[in-house]
Design a protein around this motif. Structure first.
Motif, PDB file in Angstrom:
ATOM      1  N   TYR A   1     -11.022  -1.211  -0.865  1.00 13.54           N
ATOM      2  CA  TYR A   1     -10.740  -2.153   0.104  1.00 13.54           C
ATOM      3  C   TYR A   1     -11.578  -2.503   1.431  1.00 13.54           C
ATOM      4  CZ  TYR A   1      -6.573  -2.448  -2.937  1.00 13.54           C
ATOM      5  OH  TYR A   1      -5.650  -2.727  -3.898  1.00 13.54           O
ATOM      6  N   ALA A   2     -11.768  -3.670   1.746  1.00 13.59           N
ATOM      7  CA  ALA A   2     -12.249  -3.895   3.094  1.00 13.59           C
ATOM      8  C   ALA A   2     -11.066  -3.973   4.196  1.00 13.59           C
ATOM      9  CB  ALA A   2     -13.143  -4.985   3.127  1.00 13.59           C
ATOM     10  N   GLY A   3     -11.089  -3.923   5.436  1.00 14.39           N
ATOM     11  CA  GLY A   3     -10.081  -4.028   6.519  1.00 14.39           C
ATOM     12  C   GLY A   3      -9.379  -2.922   6.574  1.00 14.39           C
ATOM     13  N   SER A   4      -8.451  -2.994   7.565  1.00 15.50           N
ATOM     14  CA  SER A   4      -7.553  -1.815   7.851  1.00 15.50           C
ATOM     15  C   SER A   4      -6.541  -1.850   7.110  1.00 15.50           C
ATOM     16  CB  SER A   4      -6.941  -1.883   9.286  1.00 15.50           C
ATOM     17  OG  SER A   4      -6.322  -3.012   9.494  1.00 15.50           O
ATOM     18  N   LEU A   5      -5.647  -0.730   7.093  1.00  6.40           N
ATOM     19  CA  LEU A   5      -4.521  -0.428   5.929  1.00  6.40           C
ATOM     20  C   LEU A   5      -3.426  -1.573   6.562  1.00  6.40           C
ATOM     21  CD1 LEU A   5      -2.707   2.671   4.964  1.00  6.40           C
ATOM     22  CD2 LEU A   5      -1.403   0.796   6.190  1.00  6.40           C
ATOM     23  N   GLN A   6      -3.282  -1.626   7.862  1.00  2.53           N
ATOM     24  CA  GLN A   6      -2.151  -2.807   8.378  1.00  2.53           C
ATOM     25  C   GLN A   6      -2.558  -4.081   7.911  1.00  2.53           C
ATOM     26  OE1 GLN A   6      -1.523  -2.066  12.444  1.00  2.53           O
ATOM     27  NE2 GLN A   6      -0.004  -0.456  11.914  1.00  2.53           N
TER      28      GLN A   6
ATOM     29  N   ASP B   1      -6.089   4.634   6.023  1.00  2.47           N
ATOM     30  CA  ASP B   1      -7.305   4.034   5.930  1.00  2.47           C
ATOM     31  C   ASP B   1      -8.339   4.524   5.008  1.00  2.47           C
ATOM     32  OD1 ASP B   1      -6.382   1.709   7.753  1.00  2.47           O
ATOM     33  OD2 ASP B   1      -6.472   2.987   9.402  1.00  2.47           O
ATOM     34  N   VAL B   2      -8.426   5.897   5.105  1.00  2.26           N
ATOM     35  CA  VAL B   2      -9.801   6.348   4.354  1.00  2.26           C
ATOM     36  C   VAL B   2      -9.302   6.120   2.870  1.00  2.26           C
ATOM     37  CG1 VAL B   2     -10.584   8.713   3.849  1.00  2.26           C
ATOM     38  CG2 VAL B   2      -9.963   8.068   6.078  1.00  2.26           C
TER      39      VAL B   2
ATOM     40  N   ILE C   1       0.849  -1.309   0.022  1.00  6.23           N
ATOM     41  CA  ILE C   1      -0.298   0.032  -0.003  1.00  6.23           C
ATOM     42  C   ILE C   1       0.947   1.034   0.029  1.00  6.23           C
ATOM     43  CG2 ILE C   1      -1.889   1.304   1.216  1.00  6.23           C
ATOM     44  CD1 ILE C   1      -2.703  -1.379   0.086  1.00  6.23           C
ATOM     45  N   LEU C   2       0.562   2.120  -0.943  1.00 10.83           N
ATOM     46  CA  LEU C   2       1.493   3.261  -1.098  1.00 10.83           C
ATOM     47  C   LEU C   2       1.463   4.023   0.151  1.00 10.83           C
ATOM     48  CD1 LEU C   2       0.159   4.697  -4.474  1.00 10.83           C
ATOM     49  CD2 LEU C   2       2.116   3.338  -4.152  1.00 10.83           C
ATOM     50  N   THR C   3       2.740   4.550   0.497  1.00  7.80           N
ATOM     51  CA  THR C   3       2.895   5.387   1.986  1.00  7.80           C
ATOM     52  C   THR C   3       2.169   6.785   1.785  1.00  7.80           C
ATOM     53  OG1 THR C   3       4.964   6.382   0.958  1.00  7.80           O
ATOM     54  CG2 THR C   3       5.052   4.230   2.396  1.00  7.80           C
ATOM     55  N   SER C   4       1.620   7.191   0.901  1.00 10.51           N
ATOM     56  CA  SER C   4       0.913   8.170   0.660  1.00 10.51           C
ATOM     57  C   SER C   4      -0.595   7.985   1.002  1.00 10.51           C
ATOM     58  CB  SER C   4       0.877   8.970  -0.544  1.00 10.51           C
ATOM     59  OG  SER C   4       0.581   8.072  -1.505  1.00 10.51           O
TER      60      SER C   4
END
Length: 238
Positions: free
Chosen positions: A134-139, A126-127, A120-123
């Motif tokens: 995407y479902a679920g958290s970024l982590q 979660d939003v 997942i891009l560092t820019s």
């Protein structure tokens, strides 16, 4: 130039040549000299003269990382990777989608090119992930994509330095390099990055390679800026 040891702090730092022209990139590389041995070339320079320049730098002994984030149909990705292999580059990014990673692995077969999977891009936060569907958290997304990348034979993961500990704890083996953009020395503006970490904290937290652009390329004294980051890397490693 002979290859430098992986214990040399310079092996931990990729300077991002995100510059508008080949002339500016050439001047910066000449100015940095032996202070920097590893360079990243992304879209901005890559889509002008950057691929040929990367080939020249690789031939001169620099370590080159083409950050092209490939993602397309299988044949297109495979053939693109085969072309990058011919440049002598050492690293190439692809997006962490199964078909893309499989095709990239096929394209680099038999070469020294390392394929890095972009989770997942560092820019993003979660939003942004939710807006992309995407479902679920970024982590959780980073973790699942990284595990899949390892299973498909990727050599490294591009992730935020905030996630290196999470990935190692989740079983990502030490042989898989964790490459971290979004690095900002203390007191430097975060720019368009949302998940940033200082160089010292990134290395202490388990990052294998740091990608640094504007804190080096957009300052009056890039040599001093690069050396300060290398000094932080040394301090972090004790």
């Amino acid at each position: 130039m002979s290859p430098i040891s992986n214990q040399d702090p310079r092996a931990k730092l990729f300077v991002a040549l995100d510059l508008p022209s080949l002339a500016e990139a050439e001047r910066l590389v000449a100015r940095l000299g032996d202070t920097v041995t590893h360079y990243k070339i992304g879209y901005r320079l890559g889509y002008s003269d950057g691929i040929a320049f990367g080939r020249e730098l690789a031939a001169s002994g620099k370590s080159i990382f083409f950050d092209l984030k490939l993602h397309d149909i299988d044949n297109t990705v495979r053939e693109g990777v085969e072309s990058i292999v011919k440049t002598g580059a050492h690293y190439l990014t692809v997006h962490a989608y199964p078909q893309t990673m499989k095709a990239a692995a096929a394209g680099r077969a038999g070469s020294h090119l390392k394929i890095l999977a972009v989770t997942i891009l560092t820019s993003w936060n979660d939003v942004d992930c939710a807006e992309a569907g995407y479902a679920g958290s970024l982590q959780s997304l980073v973790q699942s994509k990284a595990k899949q990348a390892v299973a498909l034979g990727m050599d490294g993961i591009v992730c935020s330095a905030q996630e290196t500990g999470l990935l190692r704890a989740a079983g990502i083996p030490d042989r898989v390099e964790l490459v971290t953009p979004g690095i900002r020395p203390a007191g430097v503006d975060s720019g368009d990055q949302k998940r940033i970490v200082t160089p010292r904290a990134a290395i202490a937290g388990g990052a294998d390679r740091l990608v640094v652009g504007r804190p080096i390329t957009a300052v009056a004294d890039p040599v001093a800026a690069a050396q300060a980051i290398l000094d932080e890397i040394v301090m972090a490693r004790g």
